[in-house]
Design a protein around this motif. Sequence first.
Motif, PDB file in Angstrom:
ATOM      1  N   ALA A   1       0.841  -1.211   0.000  1.00  0.00           N
ATOM      2  CA  ALA A   1       0.000   0.000   0.000  1.00  0.00           C
ATOM      3  C   ALA A   1       0.874   1.260   0.000  1.00  0.00           C
ATOM      4  CB  ALA A   1      -0.927  -0.003   1.219  1.00  0.00           C
ATOM      5  N   HIS A   2       1.980   1.201   0.708  1.00  0.00           N
ATOM      6  CA  HIS A   2       2.931   2.330   0.768  1.00  0.00           C
ATOM      7  C   HIS A   2       3.509   2.590  -0.634  1.00  0.00           C
ATOM      8  CE1 HIS A   2       6.340   4.489   2.966  1.00  0.00           C
ATOM      9  NE2 HIS A   2       6.897   4.251   1.794  1.00  0.00           N
ATOM     10  N   GLU A   3       3.857   1.527  -1.359  1.00  0.00           N
ATOM     11  CA  GLU A   3       4.412   1.707  -2.716  1.00  0.00           C
ATOM     12  C   GLU A   3       3.325   2.217  -3.672  1.00  0.00           C
ATOM     13  OE1 GLU A   3       7.529   1.684  -2.867  1.00  0.00           O
ATOM     14  OE2 GLU A   3       7.806   0.723  -0.923  1.00  0.00           O
TER      15      GLU A   3
ATOM     16  N   SER B   1       1.008   4.123  -2.864  1.00  0.00           N
ATOM     17  CA  SER B   1       0.829   5.528  -2.493  1.00  0.00           C
ATOM     18  C   SER B   1       1.918   6.403  -3.112  1.00  0.00           C
ATOM     19  CB  SER B   1       0.830   5.677  -0.967  1.00  0.00           C
ATOM     20  OG  SER B   1      -0.219   4.902  -0.421  1.00  0.00           O
ATOM     21  N   HIS B   2       3.138   5.874  -3.185  1.00  0.00           N
ATOM     22  CA  HIS B   2       4.198   6.620  -3.900  1.00  0.00           C
ATOM     23  C   HIS B   2       3.777   6.833  -5.349  1.00  0.00           C
ATOM     24  CE1 HIS B   2       7.426   7.112  -1.059  1.00  0.00           C
ATOM     25  NE2 HIS B   2       7.588   5.820  -0.829  1.00  0.00           N
ATOM     26  N   TRP B   3       3.207   5.794  -5.954  1.00  0.00           N
ATOM     27  CA  TRP B   3       2.813   5.882  -7.363  1.00  0.00           C
ATOM     28  C   TRP B   3       1.728   6.944  -7.539  1.00  0.00           C
ATOM     29  CZ3 TRP B   3       5.009   4.595 -11.647  1.00  0.00           C
ATOM     30  CH2 TRP B   3       4.284   4.479 -12.834  1.00  0.00           C
TER      31      TRP B   3
ATOM     32  N   LEU C   1      14.085   5.573  -8.878  1.00  0.00           N
ATOM     33  CA  LEU C   1      13.644   4.555  -7.918  1.00  0.00           C
ATOM     34  C   LEU C   1      13.472   5.181  -6.546  1.00  0.00           C
ATOM     35  CD1 LEU C   1      16.048   1.522  -8.492  1.00  0.00           C
ATOM     36  CD2 LEU C   1      13.574   1.371  -8.485  1.00  0.00           C
ATOM     37  N   ILE C   2      12.437   4.759  -5.826  1.00  0.00           N
ATOM     38  CA  ILE C   2      12.358   5.114  -4.403  1.00  0.00           C
ATOM     39  C   ILE C   2      12.595   3.840  -3.619  1.00  0.00           C
ATOM     40  CG2 ILE C   2      10.896   5.878  -2.511  1.00  0.00           C
ATOM     41  CD1 ILE C   2       9.366   7.603  -4.280  1.00  0.00           C
ATOM     42  N   ALA C   3      13.524   3.887  -2.683  1.00  0.00           N
ATOM     43  CA  ALA C   3      13.775   2.744  -1.795  1.00  0.00           C
ATOM     44  C   ALA C   3      13.219   3.086  -0.421  1.00  0.00           C
ATOM     45  CB  ALA C   3      15.277   2.480  -1.701  1.00  0.00           C
ATOM     46  N   CYS C   4      12.354   2.217   0.099  1.00  0.00           N
ATOM     47  CA  CYS C   4      11.640   2.549   1.337  1.00  0.00           C
ATOM     48  C   CYS C   4      12.198   1.751   2.508  1.00  0.00           C
ATOM     49  CB  CYS C   4      10.155   2.285   1.149  1.00  0.00           C
ATOM     50  SG  CYS C   4       9.530   3.202  -0.254  1.00  0.00           S
ATOM     51  N   ARG C   5      12.802   2.481   3.408  1.00  0.00           N
ATOM     52  CA  ARG C   5      13.458   1.831   4.538  1.00  0.00           C
ATOM     53  C   ARG C   5      12.422   1.326   5.533  1.00  0.00           C
ATOM     54  NH1 ARG C   5      18.676   2.384   4.554  1.00  0.00           N
ATOM     55  NH2 ARG C   5      18.805   1.825   6.751  1.00  0.00           N
TER      56      ARG C   5
ATOM     57  N   GLU D   1       8.125  12.688   1.304  1.00  0.00           N
ATOM     58  CA  GLU D   1       7.635  11.610   0.428  1.00  0.00           C
ATOM     59  C   GLU D   1       7.261  10.389   1.252  1.00  0.00           C
ATOM     60  OE1 GLU D   1       9.353  10.862  -3.927  1.00  0.00           O
ATOM     61  OE2 GLU D   1      10.883  10.916  -2.400  1.00  0.00           O
ATOM     62  N   GLU D   2       8.151  10.004   2.150  1.00  0.00           N
ATOM     63  CA  GLU D   2       7.904   8.811   2.962  1.00  0.00           C
ATOM     64  C   GLU D   2       6.702   9.024   3.885  1.00  0.00           C
ATOM     65  OE1 GLU D   2       9.241   5.842   2.460  1.00  0.00           O
ATOM     66  OE2 GLU D   2      10.126   6.917   0.782  1.00  0.00           O
ATOM     67  N   TRP D   3       6.613  10.210   4.451  1.00  0.00           N
ATOM     68  CA  TRP D   3       5.478  10.529   5.332  1.00  0.00           C
ATOM     69  C   TRP D   3       4.164  10.474   4.550  1.00  0.00           C
ATOM     70  CZ3 TRP D   3       2.112  14.806   5.154  1.00  0.00           C
ATOM     71  CH2 TRP D   3       1.269  14.947   6.270  1.00  0.00           C
ATOM     72  N   GLN D   4       4.175  11.042   3.351  1.00  0.00           N
ATOM     73  CA  GLN D   4       2.958  11.041   2.536  1.00  0.00           C
ATOM     74  C   GLN D   4       2.549   9.618   2.157  1.00  0.00           C
ATOM     75  OE1 GLN D   4       3.610  13.671  -0.835  1.00  0.00           O
ATOM     76  NE2 GLN D   4       3.304  15.508   0.393  1.00  0.00           N
ATOM     77  N   ALA D   5       3.532   8.805   1.735  1.00  0.00           N
ATOM     78  CA  ALA D   5       3.214   7.433   1.318  1.00  0.00           C
ATOM     79  C   ALA D   5       2.675   6.629   2.500  1.00  0.00           C
ATOM     80  CB  ALA D   5       4.452   6.760   0.731  1.00  0.00           C
ATOM     81  N   ASP D   6       3.265   6.831   3.665  1.00  0.00           N
ATOM     82  CA  ASP D   6       2.813   6.083   4.837  1.00  0.00           C
ATOM     83  C   ASP D   6       1.420   6.526   5.282  1.00  0.00           C
ATOM     84  OD1 ASP D   6       4.340   3.954   5.815  1.00  0.00           O
ATOM     85  OD2 ASP D   6       4.397   4.851   7.809  1.00  0.00           O
TER      86      ASP D   6
HETATM   87 ZN   LIG Z   1       8.498   4.873   0.686  1.00  0.00          ZN
END
Ligand SMILES: [Zn+2]
Length: 261
Positions: free
Chosen positions: A117-119, A121-123, A147-151, A173-178
């Motif tokens: 779901a997080h990936e 959301s990045h899309w 590429l986005i790499a999500c830790r 970006e990470e906050w938004q995707a999460d």
């Molecule tokens: Zn991410």
Amino acid sequence: MHLDYPMKKNGMYIIKKREFDDIGENLLKEYMPDVLEYPKAVDIMNLATECLYLDVKDMYITQDGSILGMIAFDDTEFTGYGIGLDEETLKLSAGTVLIDYSLWGNSNIGRRRYTLAHECSHWICHRPYHSPDKRTFEFRKNEAGSLIACRSENIEGVRSASAYSNYDDSDWEEWQADSLAAAILMPRKTFARAFADAMYEEGVRLRYLIKGDDIITERRVIHRLTEIFEVSHKAAQIRLKTLGLLRECSYDGRYDMIVWR
Ligand SMILES: [Zn+2]
């Protein structure tokens, strides 16, 4: 899906926390409206592959499991590791998601679903930021890559209020995707309804829980939610906090009893 929110010059949307609920709801309304009718698990693989047309592949992204998911915004290659931990290079087309093998297995279903779901959301949120096609954002291609790499710590992440002041675009970006991942997997209205039902079934006549006040009940209520929405305990707990249903303390220092108690 078009997002109608203000955008910085570099292609990054400016979206408020509560607005992710609207984005998630609009997405589900378009593709799987039944999940907005009553509490149930979103078929996130179907949403990713059949609705957003993403290609989902699995590999060991790193050897230490520090990165759980990746998404490609442009055709590229990535070298990770196969099942036997031999190096393996995959050709990725734009819209390919990689999920780390470490998330396979029944005990990781919730975290695997959340990562996907997080990936997704990045899309949904970050194609303009990473777009290699739009000259306006050309410089992002070199700076951010395709590429986005999500830790691991950014998926189902807990963030302190003080952290936001130091955020750069990649942190946002990470906050938004999460935030959007939570809104997709646990839609606000059905999640709140499922919480109210779980509280009723546990015999608790409160509108919200106070964290740590009654740990057994808290765990049982959260467990019910994890079973309905197929998310991890941590994801459900964070969602409850975001929606004000699990609080550090009541606003006025006293329990906020509902009328029938
Ligand atoms: Zn991410």
